[in-house]
Every structure is written in structure tokens, then in C-alpha cells.
Design a protein around this motif. Structure first.
Motif, PDB file in Angstrom:
ATOM      1  N   TYR A 149       0.848  -1.182   0.000  1.00  0.00           N
ATOM      2  CA  TYR A 149       0.000   0.000   0.000  1.00  0.00           C
ATOM      3  C   TYR A 149       0.885   1.233   0.000  1.00  0.00           C
ATOM      4  N   ALA A 150       0.634   2.142  -0.942  1.00  0.00           N
ATOM      5  CA  ALA A 150       1.428   3.373  -1.044  1.00  0.00           C
ATOM      6  C   ALA A 150       0.537   4.588  -0.840  1.00  0.00           C
ATOM      7  N   LYS A 151       1.090   5.561  -0.127  1.00  0.00           N
ATOM      8  CA  LYS A 151       0.380   6.818   0.083  1.00  0.00           C
ATOM      9  C   LYS A 151       1.403   7.929   0.235  1.00  0.00           C
ATOM     10  N   GLN A 152       0.939   9.162   0.170  1.00  0.00           N
ATOM     11  CA  GLN A 152       1.820  10.306   0.319  1.00  0.00           C
ATOM     12  C   GLN A 152       2.442  10.289   1.709  1.00  0.00           C
ATOM     13  N   LYS A 153       3.735  10.547   1.780  1.00  0.00           N
ATOM     14  CA  LYS A 153       4.472  10.442   3.044  1.00  0.00           C
ATOM     15  C   LYS A 153       4.248  11.671   3.920  1.00  0.00           C
ATOM     16  N   HIS A 154       4.163  11.398   5.217  1.00  0.00           N
ATOM     17  CA  HIS A 154       4.094  12.442   6.241  1.00  0.00           C
ATOM     18  C   HIS A 154       5.370  12.367   7.065  1.00  0.00           C
ATOM     19  N   SER A 155       5.897  13.497   7.456  1.00  0.00           N
ATOM     20  CA  SER A 155       7.077  13.500   8.330  1.00  0.00           C
ATOM     21  C   SER A 155       6.654  13.055   9.733  1.00  0.00           C
ATOM     22  N   SER A 156       7.635  12.817  10.598  1.00  0.00           N
ATOM     23  CA  SER A 156       7.330  12.386  11.966  1.00  0.00           C
ATOM     24  C   SER A 156       6.549  13.445  12.741  1.00  0.00           C
ATOM     25  N   SER A 157       6.659  14.705  12.313  1.00  0.00           N
ATOM     26  CA  SER A 157       5.908  15.772  12.977  1.00  0.00           C
ATOM     27  C   SER A 157       4.547  16.021  12.324  1.00  0.00           C
ATOM     28  N   GLY A 158       4.203  15.212  11.296  1.00  0.00           N
ATOM     29  CA  GLY A 158       2.892  15.317  10.670  1.00  0.00           C
ATOM     30  C   GLY A 158       2.826  16.175   9.431  1.00  0.00           C
ATOM     31  N   VAL A 159       3.947  16.726   8.981  1.00  0.00           N
ATOM     32  CA  VAL A 159       3.955  17.566   7.789  1.00  0.00           C
ATOM     33  C   VAL A 159       3.836  16.670   6.552  1.00  0.00           C
ATOM     34  N   VAL A 160       2.914  17.016   5.649  1.00  0.00           N
ATOM     35  CA  VAL A 160       2.731  16.258   4.418  1.00  0.00           C
ATOM     36  C   VAL A 160       3.837  16.651   3.439  1.00  0.00           C
ATOM     37  N   LEU A 161       4.574  15.651   2.950  1.00  0.00           N
ATOM     38  CA  LEU A 161       5.641  15.913   1.987  1.00  0.00           C
ATOM     39  C   LEU A 161       5.059  16.008   0.585  1.00  0.00           C
ATOM     40  N   GLY A 162       5.881  16.317  -0.402  1.00  0.00           N
ATOM     41  CA  GLY A 162       5.420  16.527  -1.769  1.00  0.00           C
ATOM     42  C   GLY A 162       4.796  15.284  -2.396  1.00  0.00           C
ATOM     43  N   ASN A 163       4.133  15.479  -3.540  1.00  0.00           N
ATOM     44  CA  ASN A 163       3.503  14.384  -4.278  1.00  0.00           C
ATOM     45  C   ASN A 163       4.505  13.349  -4.760  1.00  0.00           C
ATOM     46  N   ASP A 164       5.778  13.705  -4.790  1.00  0.00           N
ATOM     47  CA  ASP A 164       6.789  12.783  -5.299  1.00  0.00           C
ATOM     48  C   ASP A 164       7.468  11.970  -4.193  1.00  0.00           C
TER      49      ASP A 164
END
Length: 193
Positions: A149-164
Motif C-alpha cells: 500500500y502506497a500513500k503520500q508520506k508524512h514526516s514524523s511531525s505530521g507535515v505532508v511531503l510533496g507528491n513525489d
């Protein structure tokens, strides 16, 4: 000094069968080329795809960190939306090889406008389904069990990283290099590489 994660040069992370969480960065490490770089949960590069020409080219190799070709993905010329994947070969003459490792057929649903793929590996079948959002997809087996399962990555602090930048969770009991080959073909189909 002792390393926290000692590296055994004889072991290959590509033959992993346990559950793992990967980070996919849909960029090549090589400047001005298309591709993908895959990191394991320790932040170590385990797979890469470097596509030096243009996006969606007909012949792409999936490599491990050392540059060993794990598989070659070849788009069939006269068959629309079909790819053959050959294990561990970078030979451009595919007539030498007897049989592909697996085959991929692209399906496009006009009503939902979603791209899906049907994958045949020997007698096993898998499907890649794009779900909610631009980057989220899942790989399921014929029984409907989710194997990745793949999804957009979030940093450990909850920030959504880019679409790539994606998080890919792979279940245990399956060859991870096979899953990465699936992801590579899907990236080519969707024009990400």
C-alpha cells in the motif's frame, strides 16, 4: 566503533520477505534524469531506477544499491498497454530470453478515470489499483489481500511531503524486489518515471 545497523556484505536487502516500510522518492539520484529512489526504514537506499532519456521509455532497469540489474522492464511495441518484465537482465535483445518473469496489462476505467494494472506472475495474479488522491495506490493479490500500500508520506511531525515522496508498506511473505518491479511499471504507466 560499532555501527547501530551493521551491514553484512553477503546479505541482500532485495530478497527480503518480511513486512517493511519503504520511502519512495519519485526522482532519480542522477542529475537531469527521470527515475525513482527507494529507501528502507533505516534510510538506506535499496532500489533505484535511472531513466536517462525521457519519461515512459520502452526499456527501463530496476537496480539495487550496487547497480546490479534486478529486472528489465520492456514495453511491447504492438500491444497497447502491455509490458514484459525479465528478471536480472539488461540485455536489449529480448529474443534470447525464453520467458518473462511477469507480464503487466494496463486497464483504464473510463467511468472513474482510474488506471489499474493486471499482473500475471507464473500462475499468480495481482492487481494495482489507484485509489483516492493522485499518489495513493494498492497492490492486491487474486484473493483480494493487500500485499502493498502506497500513500503520500508524512514526516514524523505530521507535515505532508510533496507528491513525489511516498510511503510504501509491503506485507510479509512476498519478494520485495517483485513489489518494486510492480511499482516501477506502474510509475511508467502513470508517467512518473
Amino acid at each position: 566503533m560499532t555501527k547501530v545497523y551493521p551491514h553484512d556484505p553477503t546479505s541482500s536487502p532485495c530478497m527480503s520477505y518480511g513486512p517493511e516500510s519503504y520511502t519512495l522518492w519519485m526522482k532519480s539520484l542522477v542529475l537531469h534524469s527521470n527515475g525513482c529512489t527507494v529507501y528502507d526504514s533505516n534510510g538506506v537506499i535499496v532500489y533505484r531506477v535511472d531513466n536517462y532519456d525521457t519519461k515512459g521509455r520502452r526499456h527501463v532497469n530496476l537496480l539495487d544499491l550496487r547497480g546490479t540489474v534486478l529486472c528489465t522492464i520492456h514495453k511491447k511495441l504492438l500491444a497497447f498497454g502491455r509490458w514484459n518484465v525479465y528478471r536480472g537482465s539488461d540485455n536489449s535483445d529480448f529474443k534470447i530470453q525464453e520467458k518473462p518473469w511477469f507480464q503487466v496489462k494496463r486497464c483504464y476505467k473510463m467511468i472513474t478515470r482510474k488506471v489499474t494494472c493486471q499482473i500475471t506472475v507464473a500462475c499468480k495474479k495481482y492487481c494495482i489499483k489507484k485509489i483516492a488522491g493522485k499518489t495513493t495506490f494498492q497492490i492486491v493479490n487474486i484473493d483480494g489481500d493487500i500485499v502493498a500500500y502506497a500513500k503520500q508520506k508524512h514526516s514524523s511531525s505530521g507535515v505532508v511531503l510533496g507528491n513525489d515522496v511516498l510511503t510504501l508498506d509491503v506485507e510479509g511473505g512476498i519478494d520485495h524486489s517483485l513489489i518494486m518491479a510492480f511499482v516501477t511499471v506502474f510509475g511508467l504507466i502513470c508517467g512518473k518515471m
